[in-house]
Design a protein around this motif. Structure first.
Motif, PDB file in Angstrom:
ATOM      1  N   SER A  80       1.053  -1.260  -0.132  1.00 48.60           N
ATOM      2  CA  SER A  80       0.386  -0.169   0.124  1.00 48.60           C
ATOM      3  C   SER A  80       1.145   1.135   0.158  1.00 48.60           C
ATOM      4  N   ARG A  81       0.232   2.072  -0.656  1.00 48.76           N
ATOM      5  CA  ARG A  81       1.912   3.440  -0.879  1.00 48.76           C
ATOM      6  C   ARG A  81       0.015   4.201  -0.713  1.00 48.76           C
ATOM      7  N   ILE A  82       0.818   5.375   0.459  1.00 49.20           N
ATOM      8  CA  ILE A  82      -0.209   6.201   0.952  1.00 49.20           C
ATOM      9  C   ILE A  82      -0.345   7.259   0.933  1.00 49.20           C
ATOM     10  N   VAL A  83      -1.125   8.104   0.394  1.00 45.33           N
ATOM     11  CA  VAL A  83      -1.542   9.552   0.703  1.00 45.33           C
ATOM     12  C   VAL A  83      -2.796   9.984   1.771  1.00 45.33           C
ATOM     13  N   ILE A  84      -2.195  11.048   2.997  1.00 47.34           N
ATOM     14  CA  ILE A  84      -4.140  11.495   2.897  1.00 47.34           C
ATOM     15  C   ILE A  84      -4.202  12.871   2.365  1.00 47.34           C
ATOM     16  N   GLN A  85      -5.137  13.164   2.480  1.00 44.92           N
ATOM     17  CA  GLN A  85      -5.809  14.714   1.763  1.00 44.92           C
ATOM     18  C   GLN A  85      -6.424  15.025   2.633  1.00 44.92           C
ATOM     19  N   GLY A  86      -5.927  16.132   2.967  1.00 44.57           N
ATOM     20  CA  GLY A  86      -6.349  16.906   4.470  1.00 44.57           C
ATOM     21  C   GLY A  86      -5.471  17.035   5.188  1.00 44.57           C
ATOM     22  N   ILE A  87      -3.994  16.632   4.924  1.00 46.44           N
ATOM     23  CA  ILE A  87      -3.172  16.311   6.227  1.00 46.44           C
ATOM     24  C   ILE A  87      -2.371  16.901   6.747  1.00 46.44           C
ATOM     25  N   THR A  88      -2.662  18.423   6.406  1.00 47.03           N
ATOM     26  CA  THR A  88      -2.392  19.450   7.880  1.00 47.03           C
ATOM     27  C   THR A  88      -3.789  19.780   8.726  1.00 47.03           C
ATOM     28  N   GLY A  89      -4.561  19.195   8.910  1.00 44.62           N
ATOM     29  CA  GLY A  89      -5.824  19.445   9.327  1.00 44.62           C
ATOM     30  C   GLY A  89      -5.125  18.600  10.995  1.00 44.62           C
ATOM     31  N   ARG A  90      -6.028  19.217  12.115  1.00 44.67           N
ATOM     32  CA  ARG A  90      -5.218  19.212  13.724  1.00 44.67           C
ATOM     33  C   ARG A  90      -5.115  17.591  13.353  1.00 44.67           C
ATOM     34  N   GLU A  91      -6.769  16.617  13.262  1.00 42.65           N
ATOM     35  CA  GLU A  91      -6.825  15.591  13.569  1.00 42.65           C
ATOM     36  C   GLU A  91      -5.973  14.856  12.223  1.00 42.65           C
ATOM     37  N   ALA A  92      -6.299  14.606  11.108  1.00 39.08           N
ATOM     38  CA  ALA A  92      -5.156  13.700   9.691  1.00 39.08           C
ATOM     39  C   ALA A  92      -3.869  14.559  10.364  1.00 39.08           C
ATOM     40  N   ALA A  93      -2.902  15.645  10.992  1.00 40.85           N
ATOM     41  CA  ALA A  93      -1.599  15.765  11.317  1.00 40.85           C
ATOM     42  C   ALA A  93      -1.592  13.963  12.924  1.00 40.85           C
ATOM     43  N   MET A  94      -2.484  14.295  14.053  1.00 41.77           N
ATOM     44  CA  MET A  94      -1.770  13.510  14.868  1.00 41.77           C
ATOM     45  C   MET A  94      -2.181  11.859  14.626  1.00 41.77           C
ATOM     46  N   VAL A  95      -3.155  11.902  13.433  1.00 46.25           N
ATOM     47  CA  VAL A  95      -3.478  10.642  12.985  1.00 46.25           C
ATOM     48  C   VAL A  95      -1.742  10.177  11.722  1.00 46.25           C
ATOM     49  N   THR A  96      -1.695  10.737  10.827  1.00 48.31           N
ATOM     50  CA  THR A  96      -0.223  11.049  10.535  1.00 48.31           C
ATOM     51  C   THR A  96       1.048  10.381  11.551  1.00 48.31           C
ATOM     52  N   LYS A  97       1.211  11.132  12.464  1.00 50.48           N
ATOM     53  CA  LYS A  97       1.775  10.659  13.766  1.00 50.48           C
ATOM     54  C   LYS A  97       1.992   9.195  14.395  1.00 50.48           C
ATOM     55  N   HIS A  98       0.627   9.275  14.648  1.00 54.72           N
ATOM     56  CA  HIS A  98       0.038   7.919  15.336  1.00 54.72           C
ATOM     57  C   HIS A  98       0.773   6.839  14.454  1.00 54.72           C
ATOM     58  N   SER A  99       0.273   6.956  13.412  1.00 59.14           N
ATOM     59  CA  SER A  99       0.658   5.995  11.730  1.00 59.14           C
ATOM     60  C   SER A  99       2.233   5.773  11.520  1.00 59.14           C
ATOM     61  N   LEU A 100       2.715   6.836  12.062  1.00 61.92           N
ATOM     62  CA  LEU A 100       4.206   6.848  10.976  1.00 61.92           C
ATOM     63  C   LEU A 100       4.660   5.424  12.591  1.00 61.92           C
ATOM     64  N   ASP A 101       4.420   6.295  14.102  1.00 61.19           N
ATOM     65  CA  ASP A 101       5.266   5.178  14.734  1.00 61.19           C
ATOM     66  C   ASP A 101       4.475   3.836  14.962  1.00 61.19           C
ATOM     67  N   TYR A 102       3.407   3.896  14.445  1.00 61.19           N
ATOM     68  CA  TYR A 102       3.109   1.963  14.574  1.00 61.19           C
ATOM     69  C   TYR A 102       3.677   1.545  13.934  1.00 61.19           C
ATOM     70  N   GLY A 103       4.672   2.267  12.924  1.00 59.93           N
ATOM     71  CA  GLY A 103       5.370   1.339  11.439  1.00 59.93           C
ATOM     72  C   GLY A 103       5.184   1.702  10.067  1.00 59.93           C
ATOM     73  N   THR A 104       3.963   2.206  10.073  1.00 62.78           N
ATOM     74  CA  THR A 104       2.817   2.759   8.632  1.00 62.78           C
ATOM     75  C   THR A 104       3.635   3.730   7.756  1.00 62.78           C
ATOM     76  N   THR A 105       4.017   3.506   6.455  1.00 62.03           N
ATOM     77  CA  THR A 105       5.106   4.004   5.473  1.00 62.03           C
ATOM     78  C   THR A 105       3.387   5.276   5.043  1.00 62.03           C
ATOM     79  N   ILE A 106       3.714   6.759   5.250  1.00 60.90           N
ATOM     80  CA  ILE A 106       3.017   7.428   4.246  1.00 60.90           C
ATOM     81  C   ILE A 106       3.557   8.241   4.050  1.00 60.90           C
ATOM     82  N   LEU A 107       2.968   8.198   2.344  1.00 62.78           N
ATOM     83  CA  LEU A 107       4.313   8.869   1.693  1.00 62.78           C
ATOM     84  C   LEU A 107       4.176  10.276   1.263  1.00 62.78           C
TER      85      LEU A 107
END
Lengths: 298, 408
Positions: free
Chosen positions: A9-36
């Motif tokens: 899976s090659r993941i992109v987040i639309q709306g990544i700079t929002g508060r919730e999206a940014a937090m989710v990005t952090k948690h996903s990265l911490d878990y080991g998920t690659t977000i490109l």
């Protein structure tokens, strides 16, 4: 294997700079998920926890070849974001946003269907494949491992919160999940229980599926038909929440159209009856899942 | 979906070019008399309440003169129709009807498209007609992207058997009604009956309309017409429910808290997550418990929202204990839940020794939450217990209370 999400899976987040999206990005990265990559119009050149942001999805694709998008934009912009993802040849779109207008959902779901794009949600808390440590959406929060252990049971839930709780019950029973999917709590969503059962049926790494259902929709009725037709052959464990709602007075009748369309489907008792008749293991109490899993899977 | 009262839906479809009977709203018999004289007799009087099947409920009356208007509007204004007190009546021109048809547009969630349902046998119970004579009811889906062409709409009426001028007029009316449905983000638009008048006009004699709450941000005028909180309720909101709506609205963008009062019951119910709350309620009932209310919180509410809703739950007479449970949270901070709940218990003078409180909260910041609950003397569970196990404890604690009270 697993379904929908894996190490490819090659993941992109639309709306990544929002508060919730940014937090989710952090948690996903911490878990080991690659977000490109991420997309927020006008914020090209910035980054969110190290993930580069682009103005357009087109640009993000050119550079990162993403194929899976997570939509975190506000309700009024979801329609356009989904069209942008379809136009960019994204294969899988998960919509996290709640309160998307119904007519917008009808339109983008029709467009996605034409284009052969898989949509999860709107109003999905996310999905996860623990074996590959890939998750999209808020699912699991900052403590993913508590609820999600790798294994061979698929989980499908209407309720976001219960996606985690159900996966945790699977873990408590001594098993793990192949993929857990929060399909979204709205009336109009991209992928139903039936759609996901088809994927789980084909997945060689899934041995059984657990579903968590709520009143409304025809999803369980459809699942029962699949079982009867022999289209889903693995053990299916189902819990239907909200039985008490049937003892409440019905909502004020406002027109006949709704009742005619639904034809009385959606009541927990009817779902339970149909699933049982089709051979599914319907849980009397949610906790029965633990002994029942052990009994049927060992 | 928010419901519109009939005067509003008639205004909207009238402005879109569909003929509707002359009508006016009255709040008193005197006002009704005045409006009736302006419109001319005979007159139809309808209770303006957000419920269907008003005819069966006796909430539609006919008047031939001003004395009858006075008498019948007074009767209507004293009525309660399916729990809704009648505060206004619709005073309407009585139409001379040649034929009555049925028409509705709704969203078919299974087909994922708007759907038109039409029949030339209107004015009756169309659900029954659909069961007994499905051949008399025609359904046609509207393509979400392309819409429905005028000729396709003409085909609907033609297939049902219309021809001549009625076919032309019915087609024109339905084209406009489809436009109303799509442009207003409606979820239901039902015209029952759509009539052919003796003068040969096609007219919407009665209308029902609901709109999508989620789309109200793009309909400023429409949103002022919607009955607030009309979607879920089978009765008007109680005083306590109204207060809880205010508690929720105080922080509109941070988490949600909903409160629905049950008849009777003794367990205060504060649960989290849509699915988790349903499961919790079912679990309590399955062990013989009787929740006094149904409340769910979610989306990481701030402390004062948790505090406000907990106080509301505790203030209902007859509540003897409190059950607080959540699925393991993804983003809701359970320490914030803890602070709000404990503060409300203290301010309402509830001692967990005599007023059993069972908590099952695990998730974000649960260590702090555990400390707060334990320090307040509350029976706390994290992910060492399931929701069902916690529900069982709640019912046991209340039963033990019964034994204590009998012993005294």
């Amino acid at each position: 294997m697993s379904i929908l999400l894996d190490k490819n899976s090659r993941i992109v987040i639309q709306g990544i700079t929002g508060r919730e999206a940014a937090m989710v990005t952090k948690h996903s990265l911490d878990y080991g998920t690659t977000i490109l990559a991420g997309v927020t119009p006008g914020k090209s050149g910035q980054d969110v926890h190290g993930v580069p942001v682009y103005d357009t999805l087109k640009k993000a694709i050119q550079i990162h070849e993403v194929n899976t998008s997570v939509v975190y934009v506000p309700p009024a912009f979801v329609y356009d974001a989904v069209l942008e993802a379809i136009a960019a040849n994204i294969e899988l779109i998960l919509i996290a946003t709640e309160n998307v207008p119904q007519l917008d959902a009808l339109k983008f779901l029709a467009r996605a269907k034409q284009a052969g794009v898989c949509v999860i949600g709107p109003n999905s808390v996310g999905m996860i494949t623990p074996k590959d440590r890939v998750k999209v959406g808020a699912i699991g929060g900052d403590n993913v491992e508590r609820c999600f252990a790798p294994g061979r049971v698929g989980v499908i839930s209407r309720s976001g919160g219960m996606t985690a709780e159900t996966s945790w019950m699977v873990k408590r029973a001594g098993y793990g999940v192949s993929t857990s999917v929060s399909i979204g709590g709205d009336g109009l969503i991209g992928s139903s229980i039936k759609d996901l059962l088809q994927l789980f049926e084909q997945d060689s790494e899934t041995d059984a599926v657990v579903t968590f259902s709520e009143p409304g929709t025809h999803f369980e009725e459809e699942a029962a038909e699949m079982l009867l037709a022999g289209e889903f052959t693995k053990p299916l464990f189902s819990f239907i929440a909200g039985r008490f709602t049937e003892s409440l007075p019905e909502g004020t009748v406002f027109g006949h159209a709704g009742a005619m369309i639904s034809g009385g489907t959606g009541k927990p008792s009817q779902k339970i009856f149909k699933l049982q008749a089709a051979g599914a293991h319907v849980l009397e109490r949610f906790d029965d899942l633990i002994p029942l899993l052990k009994q049927k899977l060992d | 979906m928010g419901k519109l009262l009939e005067n509003y839906s008639k205004k909207i479809i009238g402005e879109a070019g569909v003929a509707v009977p002359k009508n006016a709203v009255a709040r008193t018999p005197e006002e009704a008399m005045e409006k009736a004289e302006e419109i001319g007799f005979p007159i139809v009087l309808k209770a303006l309440v957000p419920v269907g099947k008003r005819g069966k409920a006796g909430a539609i009356k006919f008047a031939n003169n001003v004395q009858e208007v006075a008498q019948l509007s007074k009767e209507l204004l004293e009525m309660t129709v399916r729990h809704f007190p009648v505060e206004k009546v619709l005073v309407e021109e009585k139409i001379s009807i040649a034929q009555e048809w049925y028409l509705s547009i709704a969203i078919d969630k299974q087909a994922k498209a708007p759907v038109i349902i039409a029949s030339l046998d209107g004015g009756v119970d169309v659900e029954q007609l659909n069961r007994e004579h499905p051949e008399k009811v025609l359904t046609r889906h509207i393509d979400p992207i392309l819409g429905l062409a005028e000729f396709e709409i003409k085909e609907i009426w033609s297939e049902l058997g219309l021809t001549g001028k009625p076919l032309i007029l019915a087609t024109q009316a339905l084209v406009r009604l489809v436009k109303v449905f799509l442009e207003n983000d409606a979820t239901i638009l039902e015209i029952n009956p759509l009539v052919l008048t003796e003068a040969g006009e096609v007219m919407a004699a009665a209308s029902v309309m609901s709109v999508d709450d989620s789309a109200m941000y793009r309909h400023t005028e429409l949103s002022t017409m919607v009955q607030l909180g009309s979607e879920r309720s089978w009765r008007p909101l109680t005083e306590l429910e109204k207060q809880m709506v205010e508690v929720n609205e105080l922080d509109p963008y941070r988490g949600t808290a909903r409160y629905t009062e049950m008849d009777g019951g003794d367990i205060g119910f504060l649960c989290g997550g849509g699915g988790g709350s349903l499961l919790s309620f079912d679990a309590l009932v399955s062990f013989g418990g009787k929740p006094a209310n149904y409340s769910e919180v979610g989306g990481n509410p701030p402390e004062r929202k948790v505090y406000g809703i907990t106080k509301g739950i505790l203030s209902k007479p007859g509540v003897r204990g409190l059950f607080v449970a959540h699925n393991i949270t993804n983003n809701t901070q359970v320490d914030v839940m803890a602070k709000g709940v404990v503060q409300a218990l203290q301010d309402m003078g509830k001692d967990p020794l005599t007023f059993p409180v069972i908590v099952r909260e695990a998730g974000v910041n649960e260590k702090d939450a555990k400390e707060i609950f334990m320090a307040a003397g509350i029976e706390y569970y994290g992910d060492d217990a399931t929701i069902t196990e916690a529900a069982q404890r709640m019912v046991e604690r209340l039963k033990a209370l019964d034994v204590d009270e009998r012993g005294k």
